[in-house]
Every structure is written in C-alpha cells, then in structure tokens.
Design a protein around this motif. Sequence first.
Motif, PDB file in Angstrom:
ATOM      1  N   ALA A  86     -54.862 -21.712 -18.755  1.00  0.00           N
ATOM      2  CA  ALA A  86     -54.638 -20.300 -18.413  1.00  0.00           C
ATOM      3  C   ALA A  86     -55.920 -19.660 -17.892  1.00  0.00           C
ATOM      4  O   ALA A  86     -55.896 -18.861 -16.950  1.00  0.00           O
ATOM      5  CB  ALA A  86     -54.128 -19.541 -19.627  1.00  0.00           C
ATOM      6  N   ARG A  87     -57.056 -20.018 -18.490  1.00  0.00           N
ATOM      7  CA  ARG A  87     -58.339 -19.497 -18.020  1.00  0.00           C
ATOM      8  C   ARG A  87     -58.626 -19.951 -16.598  1.00  0.00           C
ATOM      9  O   ARG A  87     -59.067 -19.170 -15.752  1.00  0.00           O
ATOM     10  CB  ARG A  87     -59.467 -19.959 -18.948  1.00  0.00           C
ATOM     11  N   LYS A  88     -58.393 -21.244 -16.339  1.00  0.00           N
ATOM     12  CA  LYS A  88     -58.642 -21.777 -14.993  1.00  0.00           C
ATOM     13  C   LYS A  88     -57.766 -21.064 -13.956  1.00  0.00           C
ATOM     14  O   LYS A  88     -58.215 -20.736 -12.860  1.00  0.00           O
ATOM     15  CB  LYS A  88     -58.365 -23.276 -14.967  1.00  0.00           C
ATOM     16  N   LYS A  89     -56.510 -20.835 -14.324  1.00  0.00           N
ATOM     17  CA  LYS A  89     -55.595 -20.163 -13.404  1.00  0.00           C
ATOM     18  C   LYS A  89     -56.039 -18.733 -13.133  1.00  0.00           C
ATOM     19  O   LYS A  89     -55.979 -18.247 -11.989  1.00  0.00           O
ATOM     20  CB  LYS A  89     -54.182 -20.175 -13.988  1.00  0.00           C
ATOM     21  N   ALA A  90     -56.501 -18.052 -14.187  1.00  0.00           N
ATOM     22  CA  ALA A  90     -56.965 -16.671 -14.019  1.00  0.00           C
ATOM     23  C   ALA A  90     -58.200 -16.609 -13.135  1.00  0.00           C
ATOM     24  O   ALA A  90     -58.302 -15.756 -12.245  1.00  0.00           O
ATOM     25  CB  ALA A  90     -57.267 -16.055 -15.391  1.00  0.00           C
ATOM     26  N   PHE A  91     -59.150 -17.513 -13.354  1.00  0.00           N
ATOM     27  CA  PHE A  91     -60.356 -17.542 -12.531  1.00  0.00           C
ATOM     28  C   PHE A  91     -60.013 -17.896 -11.086  1.00  0.00           C
ATOM     29  O   PHE A  91     -60.592 -17.339 -10.148  1.00  0.00           O
ATOM     30  CB  PHE A  91     -61.371 -18.535 -13.092  1.00  0.00           C
ATOM     31  N   ALA A  92     -59.091 -18.822 -10.887  1.00  0.00           N
ATOM     32  CA  ALA A  92     -58.681 -19.196  -9.527  1.00  0.00           C
ATOM     33  C   ALA A  92     -58.020 -18.024  -8.815  1.00  0.00           C
ATOM     34  O   ALA A  92     -58.195 -17.831  -7.608  1.00  0.00           O
ATOM     35  CB  ALA A  92     -57.731 -20.381  -9.581  1.00  0.00           C
ATOM     36  N   THR A  93     -57.263 -17.228  -9.583  1.00  0.00           N
ATOM     37  CA  THR A  93     -56.573 -16.076  -9.011  1.00  0.00           C
ATOM     38  C   THR A  93     -57.561 -15.023  -8.520  1.00  0.00           C
ATOM     39  O   THR A  93     -57.330 -14.369  -7.499  1.00  0.00           O
ATOM     40  CB  THR A  93     -55.641 -15.437 -10.065  1.00  0.00           C
ATOM     41  N   CYS A  94     -58.674 -14.871  -9.216  1.00  0.00           N
ATOM     42  CA  CYS A  94     -59.597 -13.774  -8.939  1.00  0.00           C
ATOM     43  C   CYS A  94     -60.834 -14.183  -8.129  1.00  0.00           C
ATOM     44  O   CYS A  94     -61.495 -13.325  -7.537  1.00  0.00           O
ATOM     45  CB  CYS A  94     -60.064 -13.141 -10.247  1.00  0.00           C
ATOM     46  N   SER A  95     -61.176 -15.460  -8.117  1.00  0.00           N
ATOM     47  CA  SER A  95     -62.438 -15.886  -7.517  1.00  0.00           C
ATOM     48  C   SER A  95     -62.530 -15.572  -6.029  1.00  0.00           C
ATOM     49  O   SER A  95     -63.591 -15.187  -5.524  1.00  0.00           O
ATOM     50  CB  SER A  95     -62.653 -17.382  -7.755  1.00  0.00           C
ATOM     51  N   SER A  96     -61.414 -15.730  -5.295  1.00  0.00           N
ATOM     52  CA  SER A  96     -61.427 -15.454  -3.855  1.00  0.00           C
ATOM     53  C   SER A  96     -61.752 -13.991  -3.597  1.00  0.00           C
ATOM     54  O   SER A  96     -62.578 -13.658  -2.730  1.00  0.00           O
ATOM     55  CB  SER A  96     -60.067 -15.807  -3.234  1.00  0.00           C
TER      56      SER A  96
END
Length: 323
Positions: free
Chosen positions: A235-245
């Motif tokens: 879930a953390r990885k998905k959240a970071f991927a969602t926001c990093s761009s």
Amino acid sequence: MVETMEKSNTTSDFILLGLFKHTGLHLFLFTVVLTIAISSLVGNALMILLIQQDLRLHTPMYFLLSQLSLMDIMLVSTTVPKMAADYLTGIKSISTAGCGLQIFFLPTLGGGECFLLAAMSYDRYVAVCHPLRYPMLMSWPLCLRMTVGSWFLGAADGLIQAVVALSFPFCNRREIDHFFCEAPTLVRLACADTSVFENVMYICCVLMLLVPFCLILTSYSLILAAVLRMRSTEARKKAFATCSSHVAVVGLFYGAAIFIYMRPKSYRSAHHDKVVSAFYSIFTPMLNPVIYSLRNSEVKGSLKMWLGKCANIKHHQTWSCSR
C-alpha cells in the motif's frame, strides 16, 4: 532612405534581442531547443489524445492532467514560434499587440498551472487518504470548478499585467533583452516611475506562487502522515507511486518560477532570467508527459493499446493494398 530611417526610429514596435547569437555553438543550441519544443508539443498532444480516447482514463485525475498538457502546449506555442522566426529571419521586432498577447498568455498559463497543480495535489490527497469517499470528495462538478477557477485566476493576472505594463510611456530604446515579452523586462524600458507597479506585481507573483504551494505542501503533509500509518508495504509503494510523478512536476515548475519571480532585484541578471525562462517555458513542458508516462502504469497501458491499434490499422491497410 531617409524616410525609411525615420519610420524605423518612430516605430512603436519592440525589439527582442533573443536567446541565441549567430555562432556555430548557438546554432547547435537553437537546434536542441527547437527539437525539445517540438517534442514537448508532440508529447503533450499525445497525452491529451490518450486521455480522450481511453475510457479508463476518464477520471478527474486524468482530466486535470489533460488540462496541464493543454497549458503546456499553449505555453510553448506562445514563445517558441516567435523565437525561432526571429532567429531564422533576423527580424526581431514584435508589435505592441503581439507583445501584449505574450504578456497576457504567460501569466495566464503560468498562474493557471500553479492553481492546477494545487488541484491535482488535492486529488492525490483524496485518493490516498479517503479512497472510499473519492467519488464524493472529488466529484466531477468540483473538478470542473477547480479547472475553471485555475484558468480564470491565471487570466485575471495576465490581463492586469498586460494592460498596466503597456500603459507606461516607453523611451526611444525599445530593445527587450529577452526572447519573449514579459512584464518585468518590459517595464525596465518605461520612461516613468514603475516602482508601485513592480512592487504590486511582485506581491501578486508571490501570492500566485505561495498560496497554491502552501496548499500543495498541506496536501502532501497529510498524505505523508497517512502513508506512514499504513502497515502494508504494498500500500505504501502504491501511494508513493501515485504521488511521485506530481511531486516531480511541482518541484521542476516551482523551482524555476521561484528563481525567476521571487528573487530580490539585486540578484537578477538578464542572462540568468533568459536561461531559467527557457527552462520553465520549454524544457519543463517536455518533461511533464515524460514523467507521467514513465511512472504511470495506466498511461503506459493506454499508450501500448493505442500503438497496437495503429499497428493493426496499418497492417490491414497493407493487406488490403496487396490484394
């Protein structure tokens, strides 16, 4: 001959000194910049096309992204064609109306992008922190209001800057040490006291940058707090991927904008302003679709699907012709 010289001396046109000189190195740099600008136009147009064609991307997040791409296309189109024409033809004059249009569009697009990035950060906050309530908290009416508000606030700033900047009387030397017209460089040519306008313009630029930036910081502070509370690594990885761009785009845009508009006058130089202006008006628009496409699986999936359809159409056309 005398009559021609008199007309040139009394002309109301401005002269853009440009970004490049006619040397081998500058010709190479001009070619690189022009290639980047064309890539930016193609990349952002492709992003809009993908979002328009793929029903899976018909969400508020991607609608806001399509508006960002539209602003980037208009930003590049406002500056690069005139710069390229001036360099290739050697005719560097720009009419008062043309200068006014550039002054209007640059703050409109730059200011609009500030507020649009803030809207996108709110979208990411809702997606990460309140995923079950996303359809209610990030509804289509709210998304459309935020989009229209971004365009309106940017246009209001651009209109005020254009009208006031062109209302000053200008001296005979009408050379602008830039490759496009913008209010801060134009008012330096005025034969009048512009200190009040410059101070008001500085305050407006600070507000246009800092208010959305504070909203973005607030959104990502809440996102970070929510991510740190997550127990699932996935879930953390998905959240970071969602926001990093989005974080990468915000960093590029605000870094250049703050350098241009929030430095004290004593630290400003025309050469540095031109280079950084080229970065945020030409290079950053090219990087936006690259960042979002490389770090977004949905956009990459849509691109592969679109390329597959194009390949199938080409294959069918070739097969039909061979028959």
